[in-house]
Design an enzyme around this catalytic site. Structure first.
Site, PDB file in Angstrom:
ATOM      1  N   GLU A  26      17.179   1.320   3.853  1.00 14.75           N
ATOM      2  CA  GLU A  26      16.149   0.407   3.340  1.00 14.75           C
ATOM      3  C   GLU A  26      16.638  -0.186   2.022  1.00 14.75           C
ATOM      4  OE1 GLU A  26      11.311   0.388   3.098  1.00 14.75           O
ATOM      5  OE2 GLU A  26      12.353   1.928   1.943  1.00 14.75           O
TER       6      GLU A  26
ATOM      7  N   GLU B  23       4.641   8.745   1.465  1.00 13.24           N
ATOM      8  CA  GLU B  23       5.882   8.470   0.734  1.00 13.24           C
ATOM      9  C   GLU B  23       5.598   8.243  -0.748  1.00 13.24           C
ATOM     10  OE1 GLU B  23       9.603   5.271   0.660  1.00 13.24           O
ATOM     11  OE2 GLU B  23       7.664   4.680   1.482  1.00 13.24           O
TER      12      GLU B  23
END
Length: 266
Positions: free
Chosen positions: A242, A143
């Site tokens: 998130e 990521e």
């Protein structure tokens, strides 16, 4: 049609962690993700998932000395044995939780080490992770994370991530595309989704409002438009929520801020 997973590290902080599974299910979520599961026995977490009809879709491998500021081990020369042990622990949890994806955080670039050595360490560690995870059918995710929230992180751009995936050369190494980080670093989100989704290398997406990382209906990103792009491109994976609820950890803070998502949760 978007499928949303509640990130239990950020959402439902108004209750203790083990109670967040029930809170997410009560609001209509069918899946969860979080940063780290390791402070709780895997069987206990699996029982919570079963009790509330939830899928575990993502968690992170151990990321080093988190409380001391470390943010991953994969790019750190000389820490390979620790990385291998961390991966082994993550795979054991994934098997119990029936989780098909593990995010391996790259780490902060160490001072005084040349860039080629750091990159070679990262590539070798990810190849090892891919080989170990493949028999379980698990994808290893990398990521890009923005340098404002995490200064010095090894990986920050989408093109960098996809180049690394190509170099690593393992079918089960894929990209976790967090639209919050991508907007801060480079923007042009719809174009990048249309560019990278057809490759099949985006295995998970995460969202949050920019710039404060609150609910996705607050800030500079038109998420409804991006959800349409995801549908047009045939993305059928999960979208991790998130973000930090804008009312903090007060009672019902998370649930009260879910107006943007309720049509999909129903």
């Amino acid at each position: 049609m978007p499928r949303f997973a509640a990130n239990l590290s950020m959402l439902y902080n108004e209750v203790e962690f083990l109670h967040r599974f029930a809170a997410a299910a009560d609001d209509g979520f069918k899946a969860v993700e979080y940063l780290f599961p390791y402070s709780h026995p895997a069987q206990e977490l699996a029982a919570r998932l079963r009790a509330h009809g939830l899928q575990q879709v993502l968690f992170n491998a151990p990321a080093g000395r988190w409380d001391a500021g470390e943010r991953g081990l994969a790019c750190l020369p000389g820490r390979q044995a620790e990385f291998h042990a961390a991966l082994e622990q993550a795979l054991a949890y994934a098997q119990v939780l029936e989780c098909p994806r593990i995010h391996v955080m790259a780490g902060l670039v160490p001072q005084g080490v040349d860039a080629a050595t750091v990159r070679a360490t990262y590539v070798a560690n990810l190849r090892h992770a891919a080989k170990q995870a493949a028999p379980q059918g698990i994808d290893i995710l990398l990521e890009p994370i923005n340098g404002r929230d995490m200064p010095g992180f090894f990986l920050s751009r989408q093109d960098q991530a996809h180049a690394l995936v190509a170099e690593i050369g393992a079918a089960n190494v894929k990209v976790q595309m967090d639209l919050y980080h991508a907007q801060i670093v480079e923007g042009d989100l719809a174009t990048k989704l249309r560019q990278y989704l057809p490759t099949g290398r985006i295995a998970h997406i995460q969202i949050a409002g920019v710039p404060e990382r609150h609910e996705p209906d607050v800030g500079e990103i038109d998420h409804n438009y991006l959800f349409q792009v995801l549908d047009q491109e045939g993305y059928d994976g999960w979208i991790g929520c998130e973000y930090r609820p804008s009312r903090g950890a007060v009672a019902q803070a998370t649930s009260d801020g879910l107006g943007w998502i309720r049509p999909w949760l129903k």
